[in-house]
Design a protein around this motif. Structure first.
Motif, PDB file in Angstrom:
ATOM      1  N   ALA A 137      72.175 -80.252  57.611  1.00 34.75           N
ATOM      2  CA  ALA A 137      73.467 -79.554  57.477  1.00 34.75           C
ATOM      3  C   ALA A 137      74.613 -79.614  58.427  1.00 34.75           C
ATOM      4  O   ALA A 137      74.870 -78.088  57.859  1.00 34.75           O
ATOM      5  CB  ALA A 137      73.297 -78.684  56.218  1.00 34.75           C
ATOM      6  N   GLY A 160      73.319 -81.175  51.089  1.00 37.96           N
ATOM      7  CA  GLY A 160      75.147 -81.215  51.889  1.00 37.96           C
ATOM      8  C   GLY A 160      74.478 -82.389  52.943  1.00 37.96           C
ATOM      9  O   GLY A 160      74.968 -81.650  53.873  1.00 37.96           O
ATOM     10  N   ILE A 161      73.307 -82.667  53.396  1.00 37.50           N
ATOM     11  CA  ILE A 161      72.568 -83.671  54.055  1.00 37.50           C
ATOM     12  C   ILE A 161      73.457 -84.474  54.205  1.00 37.50           C
ATOM     13  O   ILE A 161      73.221 -85.452  52.836  1.00 37.50           O
ATOM     14  CB  ILE A 161      71.156 -83.063  54.096  1.00 37.50           C
TER      15      ILE A 161
END
Ligand code: SF4
Ligand code: SF4
Ligand code: SF4
Length: 198
Positions: A137, A160-161
């Protein structure tokens, strides 16, 4: 104990598990030490200073300095035939203990009539996802941005990866993505011998 070859001895590789990354178009390792005269011409020819003197005085790549653009400058100065474009087809001699083999290897290159040559090397990059910042992240696209061949894409995932996905078909093993990774998550592997290289 298994017999230690001259190459292993010169590499300081008594177990036989370390094969340095030779400059592009290096002939197979079992012949390289025999053909290379350690003249340093390839080292001097590389504008980007990617080739260094390795163990035994033999040239090897240092990808910490950047990636190879396959300009062929090193190839063109190697008069000894240690760096040589070899045809895709054609048998290589079985070992280097016979002077006929040197002749055969030389002929197999000289007789290449087509544009079909073996690739400059069999290096491919890989990414250790456990260490990758993007998988943790943190925004980072350094490896992908450094790849002119667009071999690294990022797949967006939940949370959010962005997972880097490396296409080994398009990866040329140029090494440009190695030094730009802030956490050394990129590795290069010599796939033809299937061993990680020191
Ligand atoms: S130019 Fe050829 S012979 Fe000279 S050091 Fe480089 S690989 Fe060896
Ligand atoms: S092909 Fe060009 S950039 Fe790559 S190692 Fe040889 S001289 Fe350096
Ligand atoms: S993924 Fe392959 S082609 Fe792209 S920069 Fe890295 S080594 Fe070079």
């Amino acid at each position: 104990m298994a017999e230690i070859t001259r190459m292993q001895f010169l590499r300081g590789d008594l177990k036989g598990d370390k094969i340095p990354f030779r400059p592009p178009w290096a002939i197979p390792e079992q012949y390289f030490v025999d053909f290379c005269t350690r003249c340093d011409q390839c080292i001097e020819a590389c504008f980007d200073e990617l080739i260094i003197r390795g163990r035994g005085g033999y040239p090897q790549m240092d990808f910490n300095r950047g990636g190879c653009d396959f300009c062929e400058d090193c190839l063109n100065v190697c008069d000894a035939g240690a760096l040589k474009k070899l045809p895709l087809s054609g048998d290589l001699p079985a070992n280097n203990n016979n002077s006929n083999n040197r002749e055969a290897l030389s002929e197999s290159a000289d007789e290449a009539r087509s544009e079909s040559f073996l690739p400059p090397w069999h290096i491919k990059a890989s990414i250790d996802l456990n260490n990758c910042l993007s998988m943790n992240a943190t925004i980072c696209r350094s490896c992908g941005e450094s790849c002119d061949d667009e071999a690294i894409k990022f797949n967006l995932k939940l949370g959010g990866i962005a997972e880097p996905v490396l296409n080994t078909e398009t990866c040329t093993g140029c090494g440009a993505c190695l030094s730009v990774c802030p956490v050394q998550a990129v590795k290069l592997n010599n796939v033809s011998i299937n061993k990680a290289v020191a």
